[in-house]
Design an enzyme around this catalytic site. Structure first.
Site, PDB file in Angstrom:
ATOM      1  N   GLU A  37    -104.385 -65.566 -69.965  1.00 61.66           N
ATOM      2  CA  GLU A  37    -104.325 -65.601 -71.359  1.00 61.66           C
ATOM      3  C   GLU A  37    -105.036 -64.064 -71.900  1.00 61.66           C
ATOM      4  O   GLU A  37    -104.618 -63.728 -72.792  1.00 61.66           O
ATOM      5  CB  GLU A  37    -105.019 -66.863 -71.942  1.00 61.66           C
ATOM      6  CG  GLU A  37    -104.234 -67.859 -71.955  1.00 61.66           C
ATOM      7  CD  GLU A  37    -104.912 -69.207 -71.783  1.00 61.66           C
ATOM      8  OE1 GLU A  37    -106.201 -69.167 -72.347  1.00 61.66           O
ATOM      9  OE2 GLU A  37    -104.250 -70.203 -71.450  1.00 61.66           O
TER      10      GLU A  37
ATOM     11  N   SER B 214    -108.225 -67.211 -63.118  1.00 63.01           N
ATOM     12  CA  SER B 214    -108.286 -68.393 -63.823  1.00 63.01           C
ATOM     13  C   SER B 214    -107.109 -68.487 -64.945  1.00 63.01           C
ATOM     14  O   SER B 214    -106.649 -67.161 -65.302  1.00 63.01           O
ATOM     15  CB  SER B 214    -109.436 -68.795 -64.499  1.00 63.01           C
ATOM     16  OG  SER B 214    -109.601 -67.958 -65.541  1.00 63.01           O
ATOM     17  N   LYS B 215    -106.795 -69.479 -65.455  1.00 61.64           N
ATOM     18  CA  LYS B 215    -105.736 -69.436 -66.359  1.00 61.64           C
ATOM     19  C   LYS B 215    -106.148 -68.667 -67.652  1.00 61.64           C
ATOM     20  O   LYS B 215    -105.443 -68.085 -68.318  1.00 61.64           O
ATOM     21  CB  LYS B 215    -105.626 -70.894 -66.918  1.00 61.64           C
ATOM     22  CG  LYS B 215    -104.406 -71.309 -67.918  1.00 61.64           C
ATOM     23  CD  LYS B 215    -104.266 -72.450 -68.100  1.00 61.64           C
ATOM     24  CE  LYS B 215    -103.843 -72.800 -69.606  1.00 61.64           C
ATOM     25  NZ  LYS B 215    -104.461 -73.939 -70.214  1.00 61.64           N
ATOM     26  N   ARG B 216    -107.443 -68.675 -67.934  1.00 63.99           N
ATOM     27  CA  ARG B 216    -108.090 -67.853 -69.098  1.00 63.99           C
ATOM     28  C   ARG B 216    -107.991 -66.415 -68.984  1.00 63.99           C
ATOM     29  O   ARG B 216    -107.683 -65.760 -69.713  1.00 63.99           O
ATOM     30  CB  ARG B 216    -109.579 -68.297 -69.156  1.00 63.99           C
ATOM     31  CG  ARG B 216    -109.723 -68.848 -70.518  1.00 63.99           C
ATOM     32  CD  ARG B 216    -111.182 -69.475 -70.883  1.00 63.99           C
ATOM     33  NE  ARG B 216    -111.271 -70.682 -70.114  1.00 63.99           N
ATOM     34  CZ  ARG B 216    -112.143 -70.908 -69.321  1.00 63.99           C
ATOM     35  NH1 ARG B 216    -113.203 -69.915 -68.990  1.00 63.99           N
ATOM     36  NH2 ARG B 216    -112.201 -72.140 -68.560  1.00 63.99           N
TER      37      ARG B 216
END
Ligand code: GLU
Length: 507
Positions: free
Chosen positions: A270, A265-267
């Site tokens: 990050e 995921s994008k998380r």
């Protein structure tokens, strides 16, 4: 030569383009091109609540950057236009009404409160989230239950309604997925999916079937998350009488987090410090920018090579493939069934290899643009070309050309004196003081002569050359990196070399 193979990439314009989406587009494109077919971009923008302006152009830009060229798309048009689902509203409605009149779909007038109480009343331990299906449909406010006059009266006063598909009971829906083989589903477990929403827009389920049919799609690639919807789509293909034209399905495995399980995921990006999107994406509301592979310095060739290998293998030991080679080699049989863990270090390895193997001329426009952005004045293009050849093996990301090459054009912004300090002494200081005169006396300024002069002086001073090269490098470059130091001195020139040595101070 063209064939009748037609594949499509059908993203929803909701934000940044996840690398899993790019991989779906890539496989779809490679397959189409391998078979001399067409690759279509269709924008699935029927969910107005999730629509984000600018996302469509962004998707087109990402595909263009990757070299995934479309034959038909909303922006370029084509024989089956429009390619934007929001512009095809009337088409879907016509098919929804056809299904109603055939008895395969029905009007449902249930209010949100009524749906909520249905879920509440039917909840049991074995059925914790009841769905709108064959077990409850005859207890709800829909055209299967109401008399035709009642239905007409509700429609006449514009009562909000949706059109639902009436899933047939006691059927086994079996299909052959190109990746997963035969898949069977029991129709009794499926819910009566909404086909047309209260705002007149189709749901994905109706739109994907209608468009794949009208656009003559022969092979449909999509993420594995759509596998549970496949039986509904197959039933719709049959109900609409199009079964013979149904595309072959390929549900692609997920791209997984590097650590643990689950979809990347994008998380995760990050958290672990790497991009997830193909290109920078700025959220219109928060103005927050999420970094893309392009902007952190990936070459598109490396990015698609890496993505191709994430879930597919060629069967050879070789790992580097150009787009043309991928088109030639790609085969659906070699797509893996299991999810592939994303590995950023491996992704960087691909980029490093691609930079190393690219000609300086090919890298030149990008490096020049990078330098312009950084306000590094490039005196002449030939020099930059020479420098690219000299340092490209040391660059993992394109942005590394800044650190690895800018000192040829300007004094280093900072000097890593800490690298020199531990072994610095008075003898070395004297050596560098005298070095200025020795260098100044060189008549033909080239790496060989500089090296000879440097070594002669070291011999006279009785200091090991190895001990002197590091400080010399730090003086010229700013740190412990770069190609052969005498070559660097040759390129930056006599005056500049002398000056950088003289400017050096240990604070
Ligand atoms: N619009 C769907 C998505 O955003 C496309 C699924 C498909 O390719 O059929 O994932």
């Amino acid at each position: 030569m063209t064939s009748n193979v037609r594949t499509r990439f059908a993203p929803s314009p909701t934000g940044g383009l996840h690398l899993g989406g790019v991989r779906t587009a890539l496989y779809s494109y490679l397959f189409a091109k391998k078979h001399q077919g067409q690759f279509i971009l269709r924008v699935e923008d029927t969910d107005q609540s999730r629509y984000v302006s600018g996302a469509e152009q962004y998707i087109a830009d990402c595909l263009a950057w990757c070299g995934i060229n479309t034959d038909e798309s909303p922006l370029q048009g084509g024989p089956y236009a429009p390619y934007r689902q929001s512009e095809r509203k009337d088409i879907y409605k016509q098919y929804a009404l056809q299904l109603v009149s055939q008895g395969d779909a029905y009007y449902a007038f249930d209010t949100p409160e009524e749906l909520e109480s249905m879920r509440h009343d039917n909840k049991t331990a074995s059925n914790p989230s009841p769905q709108y299906d064959h077990q409850v449909r005859m207890k709800m406010k829909n055209s299967l239950n109401l008399l035709p006059d009642e239905v007409n009266a509700l429609l006449a006063v514009n009562t909000p309604y949706v059109i639902r598909y009436k899933v047939p009971q006691n059927e086994f829906i079996t299909f052959n997925d190109m990746i997963r083989g035969e898949i069977s589903n029991d129709s009794n477990l499926l819910d009566d999916k909404v086909l047309l929403k209260a705002d007149g827009m189709p749901t994905y389920h109706l739109a994907v079937v209608v468009d794949d049919y009208l656009m003559k799609i022969t092979h449909a690639f999509r993420g594995e998350e759509w596998l549970p919807s496949a039986p509904i789509h197959i039933l719709l293909w049959k109900a609409l009488g199009w079964e013979q034209a149904m595309p072959q399905w390929a549900h692609l495995p997920l791209i997984l987090k590097p650590d643990g399980n689950g979809k990347l995921s994008k998380r995760d990006g990050e958290r672990l410090g790497f991009p997830i999107f193909a290109m920078d994406w700025t959220d219109a509301q928060t103005r927050e920018t999420t970094k893309g592979f392009k902007e952190i310095g990936f070459l598109p060739e490396a990015f698609i090579n890496m993505l191709a290998m994430l879930g597919w293998s060629s069967g050879e030991a070789k790992e580097l493939f150009s787009k043309e080679e991928l088109i030639e080699k790609f085969s659906i049989e070699r797509v893996h069934k299991a999810g592939a863990k994303f590995d950023f270090e491996k992704a960087k390895w691909y980029n490093h290899e691609w930079i190393k193997h690219s000609a300086a001329e090919t890298l030149f426009p990008q490096v020049k643009a990078l330098y312009e952005k950084e306000n590094i004045a490039v005196q002449h293009d030939d020099l930059l070309l020479k420098i690219i050849s000299l340092v490209k093996d040391r660059c993992v990301l394109m942005n590394d050309f800044i650190m690895q090459g800018s000192y040829f054009f300007q004094k280093p912004a900072s000097i890593d004196t800490e690298a020199v300090k531990p072994k610095w002494n008075e003898e070395k200081q004297l050596f560098f003081q005298e070095l200025s005169n020795v260098l100044d006396a060189i008549t033909v300024w080239d790496a060989v002569n500089i090296e000879t002069a440097f070594k002669e002086l070291a011999l006279i001073k009785n200091i090991k050359v190895g001990e002197l090269q590091l400080p010399f490098r730090v003086m010229l470059v700013g740190g412990k990196y770069g190609p052969a130091v005498f070559q660097i001195a040759e390129i930056i020139g006599k005056d500049e070399t002398i000056q950088r040595c003289n400017d050096f101070k240990l604070s």
